[in-house]
Write a protein that holds these residues in place. Sequence first.
Motif, short mmCIF file in Angstrom:
data_model
loop_
_atom_site.label_atom_id
_atom_site.label_comp_id
_atom_site.label_asym_id
_atom_site.label_seq_id
_atom_site.Cartn_x
_atom_site.Cartn_y
_atom_site.Cartn_z
N UNK A 1 -14.25 3.77 -98.01
CA UNK A 1 -13.87 3.73 -99.43
C UNK A 1 -14.14 2.34 -99.99
N UNK A 2 -14.00 2.21 -101.29
CA UNK A 2 -14.07 0.92 -101.97
C UNK A 2 -13.19 1.04 -103.22
N UNK A 3 -12.78 -0.08 -103.77
CA UNK A 3 -11.95 -0.06 -104.97
C UNK A 3 -10.59 0.54 -104.71
N UNK A 4 -9.94 1.04 -105.76
CA UNK A 4 -8.55 1.49 -105.66
C UNK A 4 -8.40 2.78 -104.86
N UNK A 5 -9.52 3.44 -104.52
CA UNK A 5 -9.45 4.62 -103.65
C UNK A 5 -8.89 4.25 -102.27
N UNK A 6 -8.94 2.98 -101.94
CA UNK A 6 -8.46 2.49 -100.65
C UNK A 6 -7.04 2.97 -100.34
N UNK A 7 -6.14 2.95 -101.33
CA UNK A 7 -4.74 3.32 -101.08
C UNK A 7 -4.60 4.75 -100.60
N UNK A 8 -5.25 5.68 -101.28
CA UNK A 8 -5.17 7.09 -100.89
C UNK A 8 -5.82 7.32 -99.53
N UNK A 9 -6.92 6.62 -99.26
CA UNK A 9 -7.60 6.77 -97.97
C UNK A 9 -6.71 6.28 -96.83
N UNK A 10 -6.06 5.15 -97.03
CA UNK A 10 -5.17 4.62 -95.99
C UNK A 10 -4.03 5.60 -95.69
N UNK A 11 -3.46 6.19 -96.74
CA UNK A 11 -2.39 7.17 -96.54
C UNK A 11 -2.91 8.45 -95.89
N UNK A 12 -4.12 8.87 -96.28
CA UNK A 12 -4.71 10.05 -95.66
C UNK A 12 -4.92 9.83 -94.17
N UNK A 13 -5.34 8.64 -93.80
CA UNK A 13 -5.53 8.32 -92.38
C UNK A 13 -4.22 8.43 -91.63
N UNK A 14 -3.12 8.00 -92.25
CA UNK A 14 -1.80 8.13 -91.62
C UNK A 14 -1.44 9.60 -91.43
N UNK A 15 -1.68 10.41 -92.46
CA UNK A 15 -1.38 11.84 -92.35
C UNK A 15 -2.17 12.50 -91.22
N UNK A 16 -3.46 12.20 -91.17
CA UNK A 16 -4.32 12.82 -90.15
C UNK A 16 -3.95 12.34 -88.75
N UNK A 17 -3.56 11.08 -88.64
CA UNK A 17 -3.13 10.55 -87.34
C UNK A 17 -1.87 11.25 -86.87
N UNK A 18 -0.93 11.49 -87.81
CA UNK A 18 0.30 12.21 -87.46
C UNK A 18 0.00 13.63 -87.00
N UNK A 19 -1.15 14.18 -87.46
CA UNK A 19 -1.55 15.54 -87.08
C UNK A 19 -2.38 15.56 -85.80
N UNK A 20 -2.50 14.40 -85.14
CA UNK A 20 -3.15 14.36 -83.84
C UNK A 20 -4.60 13.95 -83.82
N UNK A 21 -5.16 13.57 -84.97
CA UNK A 21 -6.56 13.15 -85.02
C UNK A 21 -6.69 11.65 -84.80
N UNK A 22 -7.83 11.24 -84.27
CA UNK A 22 -8.16 9.82 -84.20
C UNK A 22 -8.94 9.46 -85.46
N UNK A 23 -8.38 8.57 -86.26
CA UNK A 23 -8.96 8.27 -87.58
C UNK A 23 -9.12 6.77 -87.74
N UNK A 24 -10.26 6.36 -88.27
CA UNK A 24 -10.52 4.97 -88.61
C UNK A 24 -10.87 4.88 -90.09
N UNK A 25 -10.68 3.71 -90.67
CA UNK A 25 -11.01 3.51 -92.08
C UNK A 25 -11.84 2.25 -92.25
N UNK A 26 -12.66 2.26 -93.28
CA UNK A 26 -13.39 1.06 -93.71
C UNK A 26 -13.16 0.89 -95.20
N UNK A 27 -12.70 -0.27 -95.60
CA UNK A 27 -12.69 -0.64 -97.01
C UNK A 27 -13.84 -1.60 -97.23
#
Length: 584
Positions: A480-506
Amino acid sequence: MREIVWKIGGEQGTGLDSTSDIFATVCNRLGYYIYAYKTFASRIKGGHTNFTVRVSTKRVLAPVSKVHVMVAMDQDTIDKLSGEVTDGGFLLADAHFNPQVPEGIDLIAINFSEIARELGDPRYRNLAALGASAAMLGIDMQGFRDYVTEKFGKKGQDVIQGNMDALLKGYAAAQDVAMGKGFQIDPGAGKNDRMVMIGNDAMALGAIAAGCRTMFAYPITPASEVLETSAKHMPKFGGVAVQMEDELAAIGACIGAGLAGSRACTATSGPGLSLMQEYLGLASIAEVPVVVIDTQRGGPSTGMPTKHEQSDLFALIYGSHGEGPRIVVAPGTGDQAIYDMALAFNLADNYHCPVMVASDLGLAYWQQTIDPIDLSRIVIDRGPIADSDELAKLGRDVFLRYAASPTGVSPRSLPGMKNGQFLATGAEHGPNGKVLEDPKNRVHMMDRRLNKIKKLEIGGQPVELLIHSGAEDADALLISYGSTFGAVAEAAELLTEQGLSVATIQVRVIHPLPTEELRKFVGAAKQTFVIENNALAQFAFLMRAEEADVKPLQSILKYDGTLFRADEIAAQVRETLSKVGVLA
């Protein structure tokens, strides 16, 4: 509870903006993290508007779909938004308009209008609603008392007391009617020295801290507050902020100030950026430092001036005739907006070219909690400037402003430096600035200008081009880039809680694209998703053009004028991973 979500809706122009601001500010001062956003029409008064405030014990930077307490000041709000009230939540409405709610919604009706009439001023209606909201959410009233005393102190004791009475009457009425219903949020654990502000204000303050002393701009939604805040504070530090007659005059004045040695900035949105493109070419070929903030909104043309979008990327990078160097940085949070302004000015001074700050409406307008500014993080680096002693030795020799150099960046002289005179022109020129159309010189000058930004350093230290978080071989890599970063970071947390391995790049610098770094992470991840608010997948296109797509890219796009929510991103990621077999 660790987080509550509060929303108020009604007719635009009835003071709800100030009401939301009071609620957000008080909660911020109580030690909570705030993220506040709104929906409003492209007009001053009339039509529906609503304001949402997330109050959390941890930092939050994205919209959500559900609300714990919704305050409806008219029936239209109920008709449009009642479906957002979460299970167990409440709809708090002004009984004056006889609210009608769908089945299953827990309605608490209080006659805020009557309270305001009893106190002699219809404006107290909103304060009564705030008091009732505090009762429903378990928020300490002392913070509201302190804020009212501070905000209305200059208007006299009668005004202070009237607002205080409205708050307390609303609070008491909610306690009577709600009969023990409500929520209780955990105490705020943060310090109360943190600020809550919009990104436009953050960028204006960041520019001032970075040594910017000349701001020229023409008002345009959603960038106008950068100019307004600069006009309020820049003169305190010996600077000037001027409202120009149009965007062409604004960028022209910035180039003149930049040539004179001042750190100069302008702020605009898409339509203004379009008007500035010829002048941006002048800054590129004449090698003049200038910083341009582009607060992206829904386009094209007038488009949707009060709605969010990230569709100016091509214009930011390539928007001018011919080919000239420019750098594009992309802050994603209010804190980053402050320090990225210092980065932008340092880059402009070190590489002698326009530096574009890719903001967007979500970052520009939505309030968020920001840590106190750490001035030790802001270093002013003016880049290569001609040495006065060396200039003095020139005698009758001409100062070669555009001489060849190992980095492609030649020292510049500033007005008043003896023997530092040179010609700055928009025509192709030789080392001394005089017009020269020789083919060999043209190739040399083009290569020199274009190649100088391929490696970005400040003071010998590489610039942070992107931020990677998580395992390199993750199931899903979210870019992601710009203010989309916040939603992407939270989405990564949700997916991690669901058992997925998730990485992010801003991505912090959009141009020049950090191609090698992106290739590394894209190549290691099982699936890569590029999340952006536009219809043409512009950043994914740039990645493909630069051959950063060593594995296929999946785009997640949204261009309806609203920001991404974390649950939306998480759902699309899971759906795609299921189709390709990463998820069973």
